[in-house]
Design a protein around this motif. Structure first.
Motif, PDB file in Angstrom:
ATOM      1  N   ARG A   1       0.830  -1.202   0.000  1.00 49.69           N
ATOM      2  CA  ARG A   1       0.000   0.000   0.000  1.00 49.69           C
ATOM      3  C   ARG A   1       0.864   1.252   0.000  1.00 49.69           C
ATOM      4  O   ARG A   1       0.559   2.242  -0.665  1.00 49.69           O
ATOM      5  CB  ARG A   1      -0.943   0.009   1.205  1.00 49.69           C
ATOM      6  N   LYS A   2       1.941   1.238   0.734  1.00 53.70           N
ATOM      7  CA  LYS A   2       2.840   2.384   0.770  1.00 53.70           C
ATOM      8  C   LYS A   2       3.492   2.602  -0.595  1.00 53.70           C
ATOM      9  O   LYS A   2       3.625   3.734  -1.073  1.00 53.70           O
ATOM     10  CB  LYS A   2       3.922   2.176   1.836  1.00 53.70           C
ATOM     11  N   ALA A   3       3.874   1.512  -1.259  1.00 50.52           N
ATOM     12  CA  ALA A   3       4.505   1.612  -2.583  1.00 50.52           C
ATOM     13  C   ALA A   3       3.516   2.075  -3.640  1.00 50.52           C
ATOM     14  O   ALA A   3       3.867   2.849  -4.546  1.00 50.52           O
ATOM     15  CB  ALA A   3       5.103   0.264  -2.974  1.00 50.52           C
ATOM     16  N   ALA A   4       2.275   1.629  -3.537  1.00 49.82           N
ATOM     17  CA  ALA A   4       1.260   1.974  -4.537  1.00 49.82           C
ATOM     18  C   ALA A   4       0.699   3.370  -4.333  1.00 49.82           C
ATOM     19  O   ALA A   4       0.322   4.054  -5.290  1.00 49.82           O
ATOM     20  CB  ALA A   4       0.123   0.953  -4.501  1.00 49.82           C
ATOM     21  N   GLY A   5       0.611   3.811  -3.084  1.00 48.49           N
ATOM     22  CA  GLY A   5       0.023   5.117  -2.790  1.00 48.49           C
ATOM     23  C   GLY A   5      -1.493   5.080  -2.859  1.00 48.49           C
ATOM     24  O   GLY A   5      -2.102   4.030  -3.070  1.00 48.49           O
ATOM     25  N   ASP A   6      -2.073   6.243  -2.694  1.00 49.75           N
ATOM     26  CA  ASP A   6      -3.532   6.340  -2.735  1.00 49.75           C
ATOM     27  C   ASP A   6      -4.019   6.430  -4.180  1.00 49.75           C
ATOM     28  O   ASP A   6      -3.455   7.167  -4.986  1.00 49.75           O
ATOM     29  CB  ASP A   6      -4.007   7.579  -1.968  1.00 49.75           C
ATOM     30  N   VAL A   7      -5.075   5.697  -4.488  1.00 50.16           N
ATOM     31  CA  VAL A   7      -5.661   5.688  -5.833  1.00 50.16           C
ATOM     32  C   VAL A   7      -7.163   5.912  -5.704  1.00 50.16           C
ATOM     33  O   VAL A   7      -7.815   5.319  -4.843  1.00 50.16           O
ATOM     34  CB  VAL A   7      -5.407   4.346  -6.555  1.00 50.16           C
ATOM     35  N   THR A   8      -7.710   6.770  -6.566  1.00 49.98           N
ATOM     36  CA  THR A   8      -9.160   6.924  -6.655  1.00 49.98           C
ATOM     37  C   THR A   8      -9.623   6.254  -7.937  1.00 49.98           C
ATOM     38  O   THR A   8      -9.246   6.647  -9.038  1.00 49.98           O
ATOM     39  CB  THR A   8      -9.572   8.409  -6.671  1.00 49.98           C
ATOM     40  N   PHE A   9     -10.426   5.208  -7.793  1.00 48.90           N
ATOM     41  CA  PHE A   9     -10.959   4.479  -8.938  1.00 48.90           C
ATOM     42  C   PHE A   9     -12.295   5.101  -9.338  1.00 48.90           C
ATOM     43  O   PHE A   9     -13.185   5.290  -8.503  1.00 48.90           O
ATOM     44  CB  PHE A   9     -11.146   3.004  -8.584  1.00 48.90           C
ATOM     45  N   VAL A  10     -12.432   5.411 -10.626  1.00 44.76           N
ATOM     46  CA  VAL A  10     -13.599   6.131 -11.134  1.00 44.76           C
ATOM     47  C   VAL A  10     -14.274   5.295 -12.219  1.00 44.76           C
ATOM     48  O   VAL A  10     -13.595   4.714 -13.072  1.00 44.76           O
ATOM     49  CB  VAL A  10     -13.199   7.502 -11.725  1.00 44.76           C
ATOM     50  N   THR A  11     -15.621   5.268 -12.193  1.00 48.58           N
ATOM     51  CA  THR A  11     -16.315   4.493 -13.209  1.00 48.58           C
ATOM     52  C   THR A  11     -17.714   5.016 -13.463  1.00 48.58           C
ATOM     53  O   THR A  11     -18.265   5.783 -12.661  1.00 48.58           O
ATOM     54  CB  THR A  11     -16.396   3.003 -12.799  1.00 48.58           C
TER      55      THR A  11
END
Length: 410
Positions: free
Chosen positions: A112-122
């Protein structure tokens, strides 16, 4: 009930090597998707229901319905695609193959730290958005969901219950997709959509591979019933990602004996039927009022289209009463058959098969599709009663045109 089911045989010019269009649906890729799905504690194989009594009544060898109302407790299959695409994106972001990141590792603090925050939109009519919201919640990320006008309030609330920022727009489905893409571009989000456009193919590819988990399950379940392969598949289409995924998987599994595959659409949103009629990929515009909300999509997915063009046998354009027929037949089984609760978009294939096999005005369709006493037909009930009130109204009150028109306009 003057509207009839319309059939067009596939006359598209096939690619010189048509397998190229379907190679990404090969079993090794699909098995990777299923392994990811299996890593969720909610995973269970959904039932494949053999409707032996109905098959006998319709003079068919067998009818087999994959019941996706049990999928992950979400009452629909859509989560299979969204979850695999979202997982694949996060794996790519941290430089891993998704086979290295089952669910428990994907939500670890290190990843999670490597990926960071993501906002998934659909954009969604309901089922896909709920799957995206559910997965974002499980992956400890955010989601934003746009729904086309006329969408069900119950489906909206189910999406919001998964923690999504969700709303119903005043747009049709295809315009809602464009709105989702605009929001993601402006807010550094990621669009999770099962349709492809220039520069946007990875996500829809992963979604289609995720959908095929249920096709792989169905193949294995058929074999456990002593059925080597289905002779026929009826598969519903919105943008065509599901239809392409199912056809692509079975075409790669049985390259020398591909099942006779029929694409089924609502007549108000029949972009594949129109494409077959015009001989090229074509779109349907407007509000596309149909009770089959999950199939009310007017623009084909290029990835799905290429597979469908190369492997489909025929295209059906169906009035809404066909879906209503399917809902009632599945919900009121013959003999010892198991009951299947199937929503409007899930039941249209059974409704079409039932009409074609029982109405003599469709005798030519039976001949064209080679449906007879030797046919083993595979269907996918892609959703349960995701809008219980609407389901009951249709099943209880009938399929007269006035009722269906009222339901379409709500």
């Amino acid at each position: 009930m003057s509207e009839k089911i319309k059939l067009l045989l596939n006359t598209f010019t096939k690619d010189e090597d048509r397998t190229v269009s379907a190679r990404f649906m090969a079993s090794d890729e699909v098995k990777k998707a299923r392994s990811f799905h299996e890593s969720f504690k909610e995973y269970e194989v959904t039932p494949l229901v053999a409707l032996d009594s109905l098959a006998e009544r319709l003079n068919l060898k067998g009818i087999y319905v994959k019941d996706e109302s049990y999928r992950f407790g979400l009452n629909a299959f859509k989560v299979l695609g969204g979850s695999y695409a979202m997982g694949s994106y996060l794996a790519q972001k941290v430089g891993k193959d998704i086979s290295e990141l089952p669910y428990d590792k994907m939500v670890s603090e290190e990843v999670r730290k490597a990926a960071g925050d993501v906002t998934f939109v659909t954009a969604t009519d309901g089922n896909h958005g709920r799957g995206v919201a559910w997965t974002a919640n499980r992956l400890k990320q955010k989601s934003v969901v746009y729904m086309p006008k006329g969408s069900s309030e119950i489906r909206l609330k189910n999406i919001q219950a998964e923690g999504a920022d969700a709303s119903i727009t005043d747009m049709n489905y295809d315009d809602a997709v464009r709105l989702a893409a605009k929001y993601a571009d402006e807010h550094n989000g990621l669009v999770v959509q099962d349709t492809a456009w220039e520069g946007y193919t990875d996500i829809p590819t992963w979604i289609m591979q995720g959908y095929a988990t249920m096709a792989l399950e169905a193949k294995e379940q058929l074999k456990s019933l002593g059925v080597e392969r289905p002779t026929h598949i009826f598969i519903q289409a919105g943008v065509g990602s599901l239809a392409g995924a199912v056809q692509g998987f079975f075409a790669m599994e049985y390259p020398d004996d591909v099942p006779v595959t029929t694409v089924v659409e609502p007549d108000e949103a029949a972009c594949y039927y129109l494409s077959a009629k015009e001989g090229k990929m074509s779109s349907v515009g407007g509000d596309m009022q149909t009770i089959m909300a999950g199939l009310a999509c007017g623009e084909p997915n290029r990835l799905g289209f290429d597979i469908i063009k190369n492997y489909s046998t025929a295209f059906l354009s169906c009035p809404d009463y066909v879906a209503a027929d399917g809902m009632r037949v599945l919900g009121n089984p013959v003999g010892t058959d198991t009951r299947v609760i199937s929503g409007e978009s899930g039941a249209v294939t059974l409704g079409a098969l039932y009409r074609i096999m029982t109405d003599e005005s469709y005798a030519e369709y039976r001949k064209n599709l080679k449906l007879d006493e030797n046919s083993r037909v595979l269907l996918f009930s892609t959703e349960g009663d995701t809008d219980p009130k609407k389901y009951r109204e249709i099943v209880w009150l009938g399929h007269d045109s006035e009722l269906l028109q009222e339901l379409k306009e709500r």
